[in-house]
Design an enzyme around this catalytic site. Structure first.
Site, mmCIF file in Angstrom:
data_model
loop_
_atom_site.group_PDB
_atom_site.id
_atom_site.type_symbol
_atom_site.label_atom_id
_atom_site.label_comp_id
_atom_site.label_asym_id
_atom_site.label_seq_id
_atom_site.Cartn_x
_atom_site.Cartn_y
_atom_site.Cartn_z
ATOM 1 N N ASN A 8 34.221 108.885 -43.019
ATOM 2 C CA ASN A 8 32.827 108.462 -43.169
ATOM 3 C C ASN A 8 32.575 108.266 -44.659
ATOM 4 O OD1 ASN A 8 30.075 108.199 -43.267
ATOM 5 N ND2 ASN A 8 29.614 110.280 -42.530
ATOM 6 N N TRP A 9 32.577 107.005 -45.056
ATOM 7 C CA TRP A 9 32.472 106.718 -46.493
ATOM 8 C C TRP A 9 31.045 106.886 -47.010
ATOM 9 C CZ3 TRP A 9 35.878 101.672 -47.489
ATOM 10 C CH2 TRP A 9 37.210 101.961 -47.133
ATOM 11 N N LYS A 10 30.098 107.042 -46.103
ATOM 12 C CA LYS A 10 28.682 107.187 -46.480
ATOM 13 C C LYS A 10 28.277 106.030 -47.417
ATOM 14 C CE LYS A 10 29.017 112.059 -45.502
ATOM 15 N NZ LYS A 10 28.550 113.426 -45.736
ATOM 16 N N HIS A 93 24.251 111.142 -37.248
ATOM 17 C CA HIS A 93 24.739 112.004 -38.329
ATOM 18 C C HIS A 93 23.561 112.811 -38.880
ATOM 19 C CE1 HIS A 93 26.300 113.286 -42.198
ATOM 20 N NE2 HIS A 93 27.512 113.058 -41.714
ATOM 21 N N GLU A 95 22.661 113.443 -41.748
ATOM 22 C CA GLU A 95 21.967 112.801 -42.865
ATOM 23 C C GLU A 95 20.984 111.752 -42.376
ATOM 24 O OE1 GLU A 95 25.439 111.817 -45.193
ATOM 25 O OE2 GLU A 95 25.773 113.957 -45.529
ATOM 26 N N GLU A 160 29.341 118.874 -36.320
ATOM 27 C CA GLU A 160 29.246 118.980 -37.770
ATOM 28 C C GLU A 160 28.136 119.955 -38.126
ATOM 29 O OE1 GLU A 160 30.962 115.373 -39.954
ATOM 30 O OE2 GLU A 160 28.877 114.932 -39.524
ATOM 31 N N GLY A 166 29.650 118.608 -47.028
ATOM 32 C CA GLY A 166 29.603 118.409 -48.480
ATOM 33 C C GLY A 166 29.454 119.699 -49.275
ATOM 34 N N SER A 205 33.350 119.488 -44.629
ATOM 35 C CA SER A 205 34.255 120.064 -45.639
ATOM 36 C C SER A 205 35.701 120.213 -45.183
ATOM 37 C CB SER A 205 33.701 121.402 -46.149
ATOM 38 O OG SER A 205 32.481 121.186 -46.835
ATOM 39 N N GLY A 226 34.144 113.305 -44.672
ATOM 40 C CA GLY A 226 33.271 112.637 -45.635
ATOM 41 C C GLY A 226 33.959 112.500 -46.981
ATOM 42 N N GLY A 227 33.644 113.405 -47.895
ATOM 43 C CA GLY A 227 34.131 113.316 -49.271
ATOM 44 C C GLY A 227 35.621 113.031 -49.405
HETATM 45 P P1 PGA Z 1 32.188 116.169 -45.804
HETATM 46 O O1 PGA Z 1 31.262 115.266 -44.850
HETATM 47 O O2 PGA Z 1 33.612 116.022 -45.289
HETATM 48 O O3 PGA Z 1 31.998 115.589 -47.172
HETATM 49 O O4 PGA Z 1 31.700 117.575 -45.687
HETATM 50 C C1 PGA Z 1 31.468 115.191 -43.469
HETATM 51 C C2 PGA Z 1 30.437 114.273 -42.850
HETATM 52 O O5 PGA Z 1 29.272 114.303 -43.270
HETATM 53 O O6 PGA Z 1 30.735 113.486 -41.925
#
Ligand code: PGA
Length: 252
Positions: A8-10, A93, A95, A160, A166, A205, A226-227
């Protein structure tokens, strides 16, 4: 079913860096036991899909509107994602739930729209820190599943925990396994045999150094990353740590 590892590149990725990242993932992905998907921002989907065409790496969007078209300034529909080369879409998600006020009902409508457009929805659920501290994590996740998955759901669920995204923190192995067992039981209860085969991803994470321990847990069918998905070597290291489950081939 193979482990599924989704990046997930956000809101990251201008043209040159997105192309370089996609090329890096493509080069390292051949021969992997896990199935890989990357979800770039909308503006990069078509370009990334072109780079990944003919490879083992699938492409997804990060959201879609519940309507196929219409007067919705700034929104992107499921058929548009499909047209741009996506085959998956992340929905609900945390977010988006937090930053855009998305309700379970809206996520469910989006999941219906995604399926209609031929996309596989990846529906996210997860408790926040306060809910976990209050012993309400399982209740919250059960409620999100009941509200966010349509009756004919055929897709992927991602667990999640909001506080793990994050943050560099993850739940303990027992907590992850317990939540995945609960999600599996709910999926089987709602969808019968189909529910026993739906992949349940863990996200929050996941890094190269904890991937093997997390992705090897019972009922964990892969990860939503994500990251660490923004660095090809890290994303590939995570995918390499995912166990081979069984028959390849669901992506293409
Ligand atoms: P993260 O994000 O791996 O940076 O914790 C995961 C996500 O939000 O899908």
């Amino acid at each position: 079913m193979r482990s599924l590892v989704v990046g997930n590149w956000k809101m990251h990725g201008l043209g040159a860096e997105a192309a370089a990242l996609a090329r890096g993932v493509r080069e390292g992905a051949a021969g992997m036991a896990a199935a890989l998907v990357v979800c770039p921002p909308f503006t990069q989907i078509a370009a990334v899909a072109a780079i990944l065409a003919g490879s083992v790496v699938g492409v997804g969007g990060q959201d879609c509107h519940p309507e196929p078209a219409g007067a919705h300034t700034g929104d992107i529909s499921a058929p548009m994602l499909s047209d741009a080369g996506a085959r998956f879409v992340i929905l609900g998600h945390s977010e988006r739930r937090a930053g855009h006020g998305e309700s379970d009902a809206l996520v469910r409508a989006k999941a219906v729209a995604a399926a209609k457009a031929g996309l596989r929805p990846i529906v996210c659920v997860g408790e926040d820190e306060e809910e976990r501290a209050a012993g309400r994590a399982e209740g919250r996740v059960a409620e999100q599943l009941a509200g966010s998955l349509p009756p004919d759901f055929s897709g992927i669920v991602a667990y999640e925990p909001v506080w793990a995204i994050g943050s560099g923190r993850t739940p303990g192995a027992e907590d992850i396994a317990a939540m995945h067992a609960l999600i599996r039981a709910r999926l089987v209860g709602s969808f019968g045999a189909a529910g026993s085969a739906m992949p349940i991803l863990y996200g929050g994470s996941v890094k190269p150094d904890n991937a093997a321990a997390i992705l090897g847990l019972k009922e964990v069918g892969g990860g939503l990353i994500g990251g660490a998905s923004l660095v090809a070597a890290d994303f590939l290291a995570i995918a390499a740590a995912a166990p081979a489950l069984s028959s390849p081939g669901m992506l293409h």
